[in-house]
Design an enzyme around this catalytic site. Structure first.
Site, mmCIF file in Angstrom:
data_model
loop_
_atom_site.group_PDB
_atom_site.id
_atom_site.type_symbol
_atom_site.label_atom_id
_atom_site.label_comp_id
_atom_site.label_asym_id
_atom_site.label_seq_id
_atom_site.Cartn_x
_atom_site.Cartn_y
_atom_site.Cartn_z
ATOM 1 N N CYS A 196 -23.756 25.753 -51.056
ATOM 2 C CA CYS A 196 -24.365 25.002 -49.954
ATOM 3 C C CYS A 196 -23.934 25.569 -48.602
ATOM 4 O O CYS A 196 -22.763 25.892 -48.391
ATOM 5 C CB CYS A 196 -24.001 23.531 -50.058
ATOM 6 S SG CYS A 196 -24.580 22.761 -51.593
ATOM 7 N N GLU A 446 -17.784 11.713 -55.384
ATOM 8 C CA GLU A 446 -18.211 11.869 -54.001
ATOM 9 C C GLU A 446 -19.347 10.896 -53.714
ATOM 10 O O GLU A 446 -20.142 10.584 -54.603
ATOM 11 C CB GLU A 446 -18.684 13.298 -53.727
ATOM 12 C CG GLU A 446 -17.555 14.307 -53.700
ATOM 13 C CD GLU A 446 -18.033 15.707 -53.348
ATOM 14 O OE1 GLU A 446 -19.257 15.918 -53.262
ATOM 15 O OE2 GLU A 446 -17.178 16.580 -53.157
ATOM 16 N N SER A 472 -18.433 14.212 -49.926
ATOM 17 C CA SER A 472 -18.839 15.604 -49.834
ATOM 18 C C SER A 472 -18.471 16.149 -48.467
ATOM 19 O O SER A 472 -18.383 15.401 -47.486
ATOM 20 C CB SER A 472 -20.353 15.708 -50.035
ATOM 21 O OG SER A 472 -20.837 16.953 -49.606
#
Length: 556
Positions: A196, A446, A472
């Protein structure tokens, strides 16, 4: 003198190991291969997540380079859990647990096969600390390699990341975007391989690996699908063989000062709160204690120097385009935020590696000490009668750092998410999600789905959230994670009732509920923990062996 074959001689020499070597010869090894040091090349390749989907190719390239420099590579693989795909359902319980499984499986492969050195190649969030934990534990010459970031997607002319997809789900529930727009965002945010793109956990831990000195300088920057990675793959192969010849061990590199550097780069880049779990866990393997007080102390003295998402504007690709992680480290060194004399995996000090790095003029991604994004780092620790052992907040880019309001209490993430989707959370509320800690969850999920939905509904700075679970690195807003003691251990978060007035203040370091000690004690006397959610299997074993989040959620 260090013996480069300090492990493999057990198998490669002696008549009594004839059968052992015969099995190696079946895989094409010859006499010369037996004479050379053996290097395990561990990857977390799988088709489970784009973060890892091309790590097999990178591992093969590293192995070929190891051969050229006179050592014998042996490739193997371990698991990796996708946080993005696991988010928002039972699958996220496996995420943090996978860190331990990765470390344990790499350890077992290395010990069983007597490999002399290790290259660990990782992509998704927990695989990075998992590899580093294994390296610290094994203490054989080791080099860490990050598999690289994903390229940003494009939507309506702007860079988008997975964070935008999670927040779009909240916006759709609130009726502010259409189903067609939601689908278009879904199709845009992840254009290919790589982790990511913002300064979420994977990119944060990649910066940590360079700051620790366990990664080749600059190797964390090139995107996963960039040809620029090829030169670093060659450097990694050469570096591990040189480390074997020189006897450079992780324990020579991973000192208390190196871990302080690691915390500092997390703070300076507005990185993920997960550093408060992973750095203590790596240090624990070496008998070094890293506490939440260390995180607070170092964050307070470290300016935020990189303007990265989710608190800032830019993604990892932008950082790479201005010189990558070395540019940030150079700015930090110039600001007096790093121990420059720490050794790194190539035998040079951190300062020596950064000697020729120049911070480019005319760019806004990395600032200098004279013009920081913020005078302090992007992490804060809060304590009070709701978190006597601490909680963690990511403050980077958060516009409102204090909030007091009535609490809405949920005993799991799923119930909280359902309430958010029904738009039952109102401005001024505090959302408390409990029994999601390392032991209670188990696995310390998370909460990006919940936090992103709250932000997507336009409540990001009008609602605070606290949990004994995690966030996160893509989470933004006034969100407190890692609340300790956790609910399953009888922490005060377990005693909250709807309507209690809770205060979160990141600037003052406070997380408290407006209740007398007598009232808390009365509630504690009446409290009973929930029944364990799993009684067999990996999650049950983890729940029985895991320690508190404040100490890294390590297993015993």
């Amino acid at each position: 003198m260090f013996d480069p074959k300090h492990k493999s001689r057990v198998i490669s020499e002696g008549a009594d190991k004839t059968a052992n070597r015969a099995m190696l010869r079946a895989m094409g090894l010859g006499d010369q291969d037996m004479l050379q040091p053996w290097v395990g090349v561990a990857t977390v390749w799988s088709e489970a997540t784009p973060c890892n989907v091309n790590l097999d190719v990178q591992g093969l390239a590293v192995a070929e380079e190891i051969k050229k420099h006179g050592a014998t590579p042996r490739r193997f693989n371990t698991i990796s859990v996708s946080d993005g795909i696991g988010m928002g359902h039972e699958g996220m319980k496996a995420s943090l647990i996978s860190r331990e499984v990765i470390a344990d499986s790499v350890e077992l492969m290395m010990r069983a096969h007597c490999y002399d050195g290790l290259v660990g190649i990782a992509g998704c969030d927990k695989s990075l600390p998992g590899m580093l934990i294994a390296m610290a534990r094994l203490n054989v010459p080791s080099v860490f390699l990050y598999g690289g970031t994903i390229m940003p997607g494009k939507y309506k002319g702007k860079d988008v990341t997975i964070q935008d997809a999670f927040e779009a789900a909240g916006a759709y529930a609130a009726g502010t975007i259409t189903a067609e727009e939601l689908h278009d965002i879904e199709c845009a945010v992840c254009p290919g391989a790589g982790a990511c793109g913002g300064q979420y956990t994977a990119n944060t831990m990649a910066c940590v690996a360079e700051a620790l000195g366990m990664a080749v300088s600059g190797s964390s920057g090139p995107p996963a699908e960039s040809e620029d990675r090829n030169g670093y793959l060659k450097q990694v192969g050469e570096t591990i063989v040189n480390a074997l010849k020189s006897g450079i061990l992780p324990r020579d590199i991973l000192t208390k000062e190196a871990f302080e550097n690691a915390i500092a780069v997390g703070a300076a880049t507005g990185g993920s709160t997960n550093v408060a779990l992973h750095i203590p866990a790596i240090a624990n393997e070496l008998g070094i204690e890293i506490t939440l007080d260390d995180v607070q102390r170092i964050s307070e003295r470290t300016p935020t120097l990189a303007d990265l998402r989710p608190g800032g504007r830019f993604v990892m690709l932008d950082l790479y385009n201005v010189g990558g992680v070395p540019t940030v480290l150079k700015a930090m060194l110039d600001a007096g935020c790093l121990h420059g004399d720490c050794m790194t995996v190539n035998g040079k000090t951190l300062a020596e590696n950064l000697k020729d790095v120049v911070i480019p003029a005319g760019q806004e991604v990395v600032r200098t000490k004279d013009n920081p994004v913020s005078p302090t780092g992007g992490l804060a620790i809060v304590r009070g009668n709701l978190a006597t052992e601490g909680g963690v907040i990511k403050t980077a880019g958060v516009k409102k750092l204090a909030h007091t309001g009535p609490v809405r209490v949920f005993d799991c993430e799923d119930d909280a998410m359902a309430a958010v989707q029904r738009q039952e959370i109102k401005r001024g509320d505090v959302v408390a999600i409990r029994y999601e800690g390392p032991k209670g969850g188990p696995g310390m999920r998370e909460m990006l789905g919940v936090t992103a939905a709250i932000v997507g509904q336009g409540l990001g700075y009008d609602v605070a959230l606290l949990t004994d679970g995690r966030f996160s690195g893509a989470t933004r807003g006034l969100m407190v994670g890692h609340v300790c003691p956790e609910a399953m251990d009888g922490g005060a978060i377990a005693l909250l009732q709807d309507g209690d007035i809770v205060t979160v203040d990141a600037e003052k370091g406070v997380l408290s509920v407006d209740l007398s000690e007598a009232e808390l004690e009365a509630r504690r006397a009446a409290w009973k923990p929930i029944e364990p959610r799993y009684t067999t299997g990996a999650l049950a074993k983890y729940a029985r062996s895991v320690g508190p989040a404040s100490k890294g959620a390590v297993t015993r």
